[in-house]
Write an enzyme that holds these catalytic residues in place. Sequence first.
Site, PDB file in Angstrom:
ATOM      1  N   LYS A  13      43.298  39.678  36.195  1.00 39.39           N
ATOM      2  CA  LYS A  13      44.384  40.665  36.335  1.00 39.39           C
ATOM      3  C   LYS A  13      45.095  40.508  37.678  1.00 39.39           C
ATOM      4  CE  LYS A  13      41.635  44.222  35.900  1.00 39.39           C
ATOM      5  NZ  LYS A  13      40.333  43.601  35.602  1.00 39.39           N
ATOM      6  N   ARG A  88      42.241  53.148  34.041  1.00 44.56           N
ATOM      7  CA  ARG A  88      40.955  52.616  33.582  1.00 44.56           C
ATOM      8  C   ARG A  88      40.155  53.667  32.830  1.00 44.56           C
ATOM      9  NH1 ARG A  88      40.551  48.397  37.915  1.00 44.56           N
ATOM     10  NH2 ARG A  88      38.794  47.068  37.460  1.00 44.56           N
ATOM     11  N   ARG A 127      33.382  33.451  42.366  1.00 43.29           N
ATOM     12  CA  ARG A 127      34.079  34.165  43.431  1.00 43.29           C
ATOM     13  C   ARG A 127      33.084  34.705  44.458  1.00 43.29           C
ATOM     14  NH1 ARG A 127      38.062  38.964  41.824  1.00 43.29           N
ATOM     15  NH2 ARG A 127      36.132  40.072  41.395  1.00 43.29           N
ATOM     16  N   ARG A 133      32.178  39.028  47.719  1.00 44.59           N
ATOM     17  CA  ARG A 133      32.455  40.445  47.431  1.00 44.59           C
ATOM     18  C   ARG A 133      31.190  41.168  47.008  1.00 44.59           C
ATOM     19  NH1 ARG A 133      37.801  41.474  43.801  1.00 44.59           N
ATOM     20  NH2 ARG A 133      36.380  42.892  42.741  1.00 44.59           N
ATOM     21  N   ARG A 144      29.498  46.533  35.891  1.00 42.44           N
ATOM     22  CA  ARG A 144      30.972  46.600  35.787  1.00 42.44           C
ATOM     23  C   ARG A 144      31.424  46.318  34.351  1.00 42.44           C
ATOM     24  NH1 ARG A 144      32.864  42.551  40.166  1.00 42.44           N
ATOM     25  NH2 ARG A 144      34.954  43.119  39.489  1.00 42.44           N
TER      26      ARG A 144
END
Length: 193
Positions: A13, A88, A127, A133, A144
């Site tokens: 996204k 969301r 990532r 992160r 998630r």
Amino acid sequence: MRLLIVGPPGAGKGTQATLIAERIGISVISTGDMFRAMKTADTPLARQVREIMASGGYVSDEITNRIVADRLAEPDCADGFLLDGYPRTAGQVATLDALLAESGTGLDAVVSLVADTEEVVSRLLKRAEIEGRADDKAETIRVRLRTYAEQTEPLIAIYRDRGLLREVDGLGPVDEVLGRVLSALGAPADRAG
Ligand code: B4P
């Protein structure tokens, strides 16, 4: 144009939102980026947001709706915007509907980026190696994905029923995905256009 981009964590996204907005000439409003920008702040709100994100859950509707309402009121959003990662939850859909109704406007399209679980997990783990992160750890990714499946995926049907949904295959090279999105939006695929 007033657009939304939705999809599971890691669908791309954020990656696509930046490119789409640049081509169309609108601002991106990314709730994930706004929350991450709080990272360095040492306030009770920032600490709360950091903890929620690191757990894989969603920040409360109250906080999220407030920051989006403030951002949408800024002058660069008057003629269009691309909301990345918002709404969301059902409560966020209701708030966005009310905000748009107040301004006498509405959405032009909702881009749904489709990517399977295996692909998104592998992207997020990659990532994690590059960016580190806090929410890209294997266990947090599972939470998630569950949060997304329970709270966000059902919302896609709302926009399908409204005739706004543009489903786009999110697999393959970034520029190919961008081409598919632009074509789904009826926007020119080259910069000159
Ligand atoms: P977000 O920032 O929205 O993050 P995301 O879902 O992980 O990522 P995205 O789908 O944007 O993937 P990206 O382009 O980065 O949310 C983070 C957190 O913020 C949430 O979990 C929540 O806690 C909080 N939050 C945000 N909005 C909220 C809201 N409205 N309400 C409540 N809480 C909220 O791509 C992922 C990776 O894939 C990148 O490394 C990228 O380089 C790679 N990639 C992208 N496209 C690719 C392609 N085509 N091929 C291969 N790799 C690709």
